[in-house]
Design an enzyme around this catalytic site. Structure first.
Site, PDB file in Angstrom:
ATOM      1  N   LYS A 121      40.152 114.968  61.871  1.00 24.81           N
ATOM      2  CA  LYS A 121      39.814 113.579  61.566  1.00 24.81           C
ATOM      3  C   LYS A 121      40.922 112.980  60.713  1.00 24.81           C
ATOM      4  O   LYS A 121      41.228 113.481  59.627  1.00 24.81           O
ATOM      5  CB  LYS A 121      38.471 113.508  60.826  1.00 24.81           C
ATOM      6  CG  LYS A 121      37.986 112.101  60.568  1.00 24.81           C
ATOM      7  CD  LYS A 121      36.586 112.099  59.974  1.00 24.81           C
ATOM      8  CE  LYS A 121      36.080 110.686  59.778  1.00 24.81           C
ATOM      9  NZ  LYS A 121      34.696 110.655  59.228  1.00 24.81           N
ATOM     10  N   ASP A 226      25.011 105.417  55.320  1.00 22.73           N
ATOM     11  CA  ASP A 226      25.360 104.994  56.686  1.00 22.73           C
ATOM     12  C   ASP A 226      24.685 105.918  57.689  1.00 22.73           C
ATOM     13  O   ASP A 226      25.289 106.333  58.683  1.00 22.73           O
ATOM     14  CB  ASP A 226      26.880 105.009  56.864  1.00 22.73           C
ATOM     15  CG  ASP A 226      27.319 104.190  58.078  1.00 22.73           C
ATOM     16  OD1 ASP A 226      26.491 103.423  58.596  1.00 22.73           O
ATOM     17  OD2 ASP A 226      28.469 104.331  58.508  1.00 22.73           O
TER      18      ASP A 226
END
Length: 458
Positions: A121, A226
């Protein structure tokens, strides 16, 4: 910017040396001057400028000559530095296809020598789609200035720390392998994002598992902030794994209840629309979470108690180490204590000086009255005005007038003593001379004054 790893094969040691020099210069420069890059890289025979041209050709650097001739790193150059470090460490040996794109990061497949496939990532803060990082995320903390590459590095550090801690405490998260700059390497989840799933065999069980994860996180002192269908992975066996952790906050955050309720609302809303769940039926089956529910049978933030360890304090609700957070806290508390001590010392000095001056005033008044009583050459009808023993009205009027005068003098003396006390409390600060004051420039008068000083010394 597309990551083309083929260019990485043809970069030499000098290329990476110049890239590292630009990175070091960006610690205190937005645009690093060319001379500074040359001095940090210290390549022989002026080879730095030739390398800079090569790096500009591959878009690893950006040239800016608006104010002065300088360079800065691009995200592609920062990617190459992180990937080169990971390869040197032996974390992976190959970079594959791109498997995910988000508003804050890109995800690629990487492989080890034994063929194990992992996920890499790369955080890319500052995209046009998400530039409100300063108000939406707490990466900056006490900092006032920032740059997008540095913020991406903080986000990666934070996510790696949270993944390590959550995996240690039994949460279903990817296995964090390594972290460098803005790059995080983790295990690859064999599954799909929940937003791509159209049917589930047991939607009620998956719903209960997800709600239980939110409650368990809150019991450990953390809120995801989130937690929606885009950040939940599910495999063929309907096993749930949660991802994306840089935005997590502590339950002691001032907006913690709002974030908790928003996560709960996202899950309820998604399962109600996608799988047509009736929440009154499935809410009675949630027995694992020891949390009271409100009238709408949803977990409430006020009823959650921390029954487990305090991960928010261990990680400081951020990706930084606990030592750094403690040092900052000690520094802040030390400043407050010093201010309080200095204020108390000034107040005590003021009180002591006022008491001393008031005592001196009382002593002066007693000396005045005693001197008036001890005078032997005064007649019987004449007395000291301070005694006030005359019976005539004229003497009474004169005594009142003298008393008013004494009161006025007393008030003036009190005002003087108060000003002296304030000056003593301020430790007798000297007035700074103005810049228009006379300065000795070595003229005739200054020479005469020097001669007079020498004669006086002789």
């Amino acid at each position: 910017m597309k990551l083309n790893v083929d260019v990485l094969r043809y970069l030499s040691k000098d290329d990476f040396r110049v890239l590292t020099a630009v990175e070091m210069g960006m610690r205190n420069h937005e645009i690093v001057p060319s001379d500074l890059i040359d001095s940090i890289a210290s390549l022989k025979h002026g080879g730095t400028y030739k390398v800079l041209k090569n790096l500009l050709k591959h878009k690893l650097l950006h040239h800016d000559s608006s104010k002065y001739d300088g360079f800065r790193l691009t995200y592609l150059g920062y990617d190459f530095l992180a990937i080169k470090t990971m390869v040197n460490r032996g974390v992976f040996t190959a970079v594959g296809r791109q498997i995910g794109v988000g508003k804050e990061s890109d995800i690629f497949e990487v492989a080890r020598e034994d063929g194990t496939v992992m996920a890499m990532k790369l955080h890319r803060l500052g995209r046009t789609s998400f530039r409100a990082v300063k108000s939406k995320r707490d990466y900056l903390r006490h900092r006032s200035s920032y740059n997008w590459l540095y913020l991406s590095r903080l986000a990666a550090l934070k996510e790696f720390a949270f993944m390590k801690a959550l995996e240690k405490h039994g949460f279903p998260v990817p296995n964090a392998v390594d972290c460098n700059r803005h790059c995080v390497v983790m295990s690859l989840i064999q599954g799909y994002p929940l937003v791509q799933v159209k049917k589930l065999q047991n939607p009620e069980t998956v719903f209960e598992t997800i709600i239980d994860l939110i409650v368990r996180l809150a019991e450990h002192g953390l809120i995801h902030c989130d937690f929606n269908e885009f950040n939940i992975m599910i495999d063929d066996e309907e096993k749930v794994t949660m991802i994306d952790f840089p935005q997590m906050v502590s339950v002691s955050h001032r907006n913690a209840q709002m974030y908790f309720d928003r996560d709960i609302e996202c899950i309820y809303k998604f399962f109600g629309k996608r799988f047509n769940l009736s929440f009154e039926e499935c809410s009675d089956e949630i027995d694992d979470s020891e949390v009271d529910t409100d009238d709408s049978s949803r977990p409430s933030f006020s009823s959650i108690t921390k029954t487990a360890c305090f991960l928010d304090k261990e990680l400081a609700a951020s990706g930084f180490t606990r030592k750094d957070q403690d040092d900052i806290q000690k520094f802040i508390e030390g400043d407050v204590e010093e201010d309080d001590v200095s204020d108390n010392e000034q107040e005590s000095e003021l009180c002591q000086t006022n008491i001393k001056h008031f005592d001196s005033l009382h002593l002066d008044q007693e000396e005045l009255t005693s001197s008036c009583n001890e005078e032997g050459h005064v007649d019987e009808n004449q007395h000291c005005p301070e005694a006030g023993e005359s019976g005539d009205p004229e003497s009474d009027d004169s005594s009142n007038e003298n008393g008013d005068e004494n009161d006025a003098e007393l008030m003036k003396s009190l005002a003087k003593q108060r000003r002296r006390a304030m000056a003593a409390a301020r430790k007798g600060r000297k007035n700074i001379a103005s810049r228009n004051s006379y300065k000795d420039k070595g003229g005739k008068s200054s020479n005469n004054s020097k001669i007079q000083k020498q004669l006086s010394s002789w």
